[in-house]
Design a protein around this motif. Structure first.
Motif, PDB file in Angstrom:
ATOM      1  N   GLU A 242       0.846  -1.205   0.000  1.00 59.70           N
ATOM      2  CA  GLU A 242       0.000   0.000   0.000  1.00 59.70           C
ATOM      3  C   GLU A 242       0.875   1.246   0.000  1.00 59.70           C
ATOM      4  O   GLU A 242       1.967   1.242   0.577  1.00 59.70           O
ATOM      5  CB  GLU A 242      -0.929   0.023   1.231  1.00 59.70           C
ATOM      6  CG  GLU A 242      -0.193  -0.240   2.508  1.00 59.70           C
ATOM      7  CD  GLU A 242      -0.826   0.326   3.768  1.00 59.70           C
ATOM      8  OE1 GLU A 242      -1.902   0.916   3.693  1.00 59.70           O
ATOM      9  OE2 GLU A 242      -0.184   0.178   4.821  1.00 59.70           O
ATOM     10  N   ILE A 243       0.359   2.294  -0.644  1.00 59.63           N
ATOM     11  CA  ILE A 243       1.067   3.573  -0.600  1.00 59.63           C
ATOM     12  C   ILE A 243       0.734   4.205   0.740  1.00 59.63           C
ATOM     13  O   ILE A 243      -0.436   4.471   1.034  1.00 59.63           O
ATOM     14  CB  ILE A 243       0.630   4.466  -1.780  1.00 59.63           C
ATOM     15  CG1 ILE A 243       1.163   3.863  -3.089  1.00 59.63           C
ATOM     16  CG2 ILE A 243       1.153   5.897  -1.593  1.00 59.63           C
ATOM     17  CD1 ILE A 243       0.608   4.463  -4.347  1.00 59.63           C
ATOM     18  N   MET A 244       1.742   4.387   1.592  1.00 62.91           N
ATOM     19  CA  MET A 244       1.472   4.915   2.940  1.00 62.91           C
ATOM     20  C   MET A 244       1.714   6.420   3.040  1.00 62.91           C
ATOM     21  O   MET A 244       1.239   7.059   3.981  1.00 62.91           O
ATOM     22  CB  MET A 244       2.296   4.179   4.014  1.00 62.91           C
ATOM     23  CG  MET A 244       3.782   4.418   3.962  1.00 62.91           C
ATOM     24  SD  MET A 244       4.682   3.772   5.390  1.00 62.91           S
ATOM     25  CE  MET A 244       4.367   5.000   6.654  1.00 62.91           C
ATOM     26  N   MET A 245       2.444   6.986   2.078  1.00 60.61           N
ATOM     27  CA  MET A 245       2.728   8.425   2.103  1.00 60.61           C
ATOM     28  C   MET A 245       2.987   8.890   0.693  1.00 60.61           C
ATOM     29  O   MET A 245       3.534   8.123  -0.106  1.00 60.61           O
ATOM     30  CB  MET A 245       4.023   8.698   2.883  1.00 60.61           C
ATOM     31  CG  MET A 245       3.852   8.954   4.327  1.00 60.61           C
ATOM     32  SD  MET A 245       5.442   9.490   4.998  1.00 60.61           S
ATOM     33  CE  MET A 245       4.915   9.862   6.629  1.00 60.61           C
ATOM     34  N   GLU A 246       2.651  10.119   0.406  1.00 58.21           N
ATOM     35  CA  GLU A 246       3.077  10.709  -0.855  1.00 58.21           C
ATOM     36  C   GLU A 246       3.254  12.204  -0.670  1.00 58.21           C
ATOM     37  O   GLU A 246       2.643  12.805   0.226  1.00 58.21           O
ATOM     38  CB  GLU A 246       2.101  10.395  -1.993  1.00 58.21           C
ATOM     39  CG  GLU A 246       0.690  10.865  -1.812  1.00 58.21           C
ATOM     40  CD  GLU A 246      -0.153  10.483  -3.036  1.00 58.21           C
ATOM     41  OE1 GLU A 246      -0.933   9.524  -2.927  1.00 58.21           O
ATOM     42  OE2 GLU A 246      -0.009  11.152  -4.070  1.00 58.21           O
ATOM     43  N   ARG A 247       4.131  12.770  -1.509  1.00 53.97           N
ATOM     44  CA  ARG A 247       4.471  14.182  -1.332  1.00 53.97           C
ATOM     45  C   ARG A 247       5.010  14.727  -2.650  1.00 53.97           C
ATOM     46  O   ARG A 247       5.686  13.990  -3.386  1.00 53.97           O
ATOM     47  CB  ARG A 247       5.561  14.290  -0.251  1.00 53.97           C
ATOM     48  CG  ARG A 247       5.833  15.683   0.216  1.00 53.97           C
ATOM     49  CD  ARG A 247       6.837  15.671   1.348  1.00 53.97           C
ATOM     50  NE  ARG A 247       6.330  15.104   2.590  1.00 53.97           N
ATOM     51  CZ  ARG A 247       7.089  14.731   3.613  1.00 53.97           C
ATOM     52  NH1 ARG A 247       8.399  14.833   3.537  1.00 53.97           N
ATOM     53  NH2 ARG A 247       6.561  14.244   4.714  1.00 53.97           N
ATOM     54  N   ARG A 248       4.696  15.999  -2.909  1.00 53.50           N
ATOM     55  CA  ARG A 248       5.290  16.641  -4.086  1.00 53.50           C
ATOM     56  C   ARG A 248       6.632  17.244  -3.670  1.00 53.50           C
ATOM     57  O   ARG A 248       6.744  17.862  -2.615  1.00 53.50           O
ATOM     58  CB  ARG A 248       4.337  17.726  -4.625  1.00 53.50           C
ATOM     59  CG  ARG A 248       4.896  18.473  -5.796  1.00 53.50           C
ATOM     60  CD  ARG A 248       3.834  19.109  -6.666  1.00 53.50           C
ATOM     61  NE  ARG A 248       3.022  18.150  -7.413  1.00 53.50           N
ATOM     62  CZ  ARG A 248       3.417  17.439  -8.466  1.00 53.50           C
ATOM     63  NH1 ARG A 248       4.657  17.554  -8.913  1.00 53.50           N
ATOM     64  NH2 ARG A 248       2.611  16.606  -9.083  1.00 53.50           N
ATOM     65  N   ALA A 249       7.660  17.061  -4.501  1.00 55.98           N
ATOM     66  CA  ALA A 249       8.980  17.666  -4.254  1.00 55.98           C
ATOM     67  C   ALA A 249       9.430  18.268  -5.570  1.00 55.98           C
ATOM     68  O   ALA A 249       9.900  17.550  -6.447  1.00 55.98           O
ATOM     69  CB  ALA A 249       9.972  16.613  -3.774  1.00 55.98           C
ATOM     70  N   GLY A 250       9.220  19.571  -5.738  1.00 54.26           N
ATOM     71  CA  GLY A 250       9.527  20.216  -7.020  1.00 54.26           C
ATOM     72  C   GLY A 250       8.659  19.594  -8.100  1.00 54.26           C
ATOM     73  O   GLY A 250       7.447  19.502  -7.959  1.00 54.26           O
ATOM     74  N   ARG A 251       9.295  19.080  -9.147  1.00 53.75           N
ATOM     75  CA  ARG A 251       8.527  18.496 -10.251  1.00 53.75           C
ATOM     76  C   ARG A 251       8.193  17.028 -10.008  1.00 53.75           C
ATOM     77  O   ARG A 251       7.487  16.405 -10.773  1.00 53.75           O
ATOM     78  CB  ARG A 251       9.304  18.636 -11.553  1.00 53.75           C
ATOM     79  CG  ARG A 251       9.193  20.053 -12.141  1.00 53.75           C
ATOM     80  CD  ARG A 251       9.994  20.149 -13.425  1.00 53.75           C
ATOM     81  NE  ARG A 251      11.395  19.774 -13.191  1.00 53.75           N
ATOM     82  CZ  ARG A 251      12.222  19.328 -14.130  1.00 53.75           C
ATOM     83  NH1 ARG A 251      11.828  19.187 -15.348  1.00 53.75           N
ATOM     84  NH2 ARG A 251      13.479  19.043 -13.837  1.00 53.75           N
TER      85      ARG A 251
END
Ligand SMILES: C[S@@+](CC[C@H](N)C(=O)[O-])C[C@H]1O[C@@H](n2cnc3c(N)ncnc32)[C@H](O)[C@@H]1O
Length: 216
Positions: free
Chosen positions: A195-204
């Motif tokens: 499962e995807i437990m975290m996601e975040r945008r970092a620049g592009r």
């Protein structure tokens, strides 16, 4: 809250040869911190980080688990990264890290079969020409070949053999790696829970932590 490991012993000359911790590293640290209580309750004996680079992630993991409560193996294809990982550990009072220069888990299997309680990998995930994969220098930090998946896909078949019955694998991915497809491969191809437990945008980039374990 566990402080981020102190890397002030490293200079820009070190970071010419080894990956400098960045947003991807910090997302992995945040995932470990979010699971801190669960990891501690599990009382891990064997932790393994593949591609340890500066040693920042393993040092943080050792702070969560307790440096003398487990053995902390790291691998890296880059020999300088193995040296720096040891130095970072010692600088942060963690002297129980065993750094091994090898590709992925080559020299650890079958010795660590079904033994790894916590496994981490922030892989070389950038999309690059396939021939750029396989360097032993700083390029190995990012060159991931087609879809940025070449090194990642090479590791996936070993996961069921590596993880202990309660083992957890934290894998960093970006959008171009197609994280939902990696999760599906682990579910249908290897009968694991993913499962995807975290996601975040970092620049592009859009970065993800995929958490993989055996089904309960
Ligand atoms: C994105 S960097 C991550 C470094 C560190 N773990 C962090 O999060 O800051 C990827 C690391 O994987 C290593 N690496 C690349 N290919 C590898 C392979 N086949 N086996 C082991 N390590 C590899 C690189 O040398 C680099 O240190």
């Amino acid at each position: 809250m566990i402080p981020t490991p102190d890397l002030s012993h490293l200079t820009s000359r070190d970071f010419d040869k080894v990956y400098e911790p960045a947003e991807d590293t910090f997302l992995l640290l945040d995932a470990l911190e979010q699971d801190e209580k669960h990891i501690q309750a599990q009382k891990p004996n064997v932790c393994l980080e593949i591609g340890s680079g500066s040693g920042c992630v393993t040092t943080m993991l050792a702070k969560i688990v307790g440096a003398t409560n487990a053995v902390f193996f790291t691998t890296d294809i880059n020999s300088y990264a193995c040296q720096v990982t040891q130095r970072t550990g010692r600088y942060n009072h963690v002297s129980t890290i065993e750094s091994i220069q090898t590709s992925l888990v080559e020299s650890l299997l079958p010795r660590l079969s079904h033994a790894v309680d916590i496994l981490c990998f922030n892989p070389p995930y950038a999309v690059t020409p396939p021939e750029e994969v396989g360097s032993h220098g700083i390029e190995a930090a990012w060159a991931g070949g087609i879809d940025g998946r070449q090194v990642i896909d090479e590791l996936l078949p070993f996961i069921p053999q590596l993880l202990s019955p309660q083992g957890i694998f934290y894998l960093l991915l970006i959008n171009e790696n197609r994280p939902t497809e990696v999760a599906e491969i682990m579910r249908t191809g290897y009968n694991m829970q993913a499962e995807i437990m975290m996601e975040r945008r970092a620049g592009r980039e859009r970065q993800y932590i995929l958490k993989i374990q055996r089904p309960v």
